[in-house]
Design a protein around this motif. Sequence first.
Motif: not given
Length: 97
Positions: A5-10
């Motif tokens: 969830s820390n990856y804004s593109n996921l």
Amino acid sequence: MKALSNYSNLYCKTSGLITEASTDWRWNDFHPYLTAALKLFSINRLMYGSDWPVCLMAGTYKDTIDIIIKNLANQLNSQELQKLFGENASEFYQLVK
């Protein structure tokens, strides 16, 4: 999921819930998972997925919708439900409006 969830593109899609549950599932069995996904990914990166036609092995297409509604509708307004049921997927998959 927290690390992802820390990856804004996921984004997180709710697909496959009933096919991975026990055969005697109840709609509220999914509450902790859906609440966690909403908290981690926010309403802006969470999208509905039915897993149709595979979902038919464990329930109906309507069941997949009802699980989301019964578990999250009291937490979301109508605009947020629109995001969950279509707008987020349209953005993620870069579909034309």
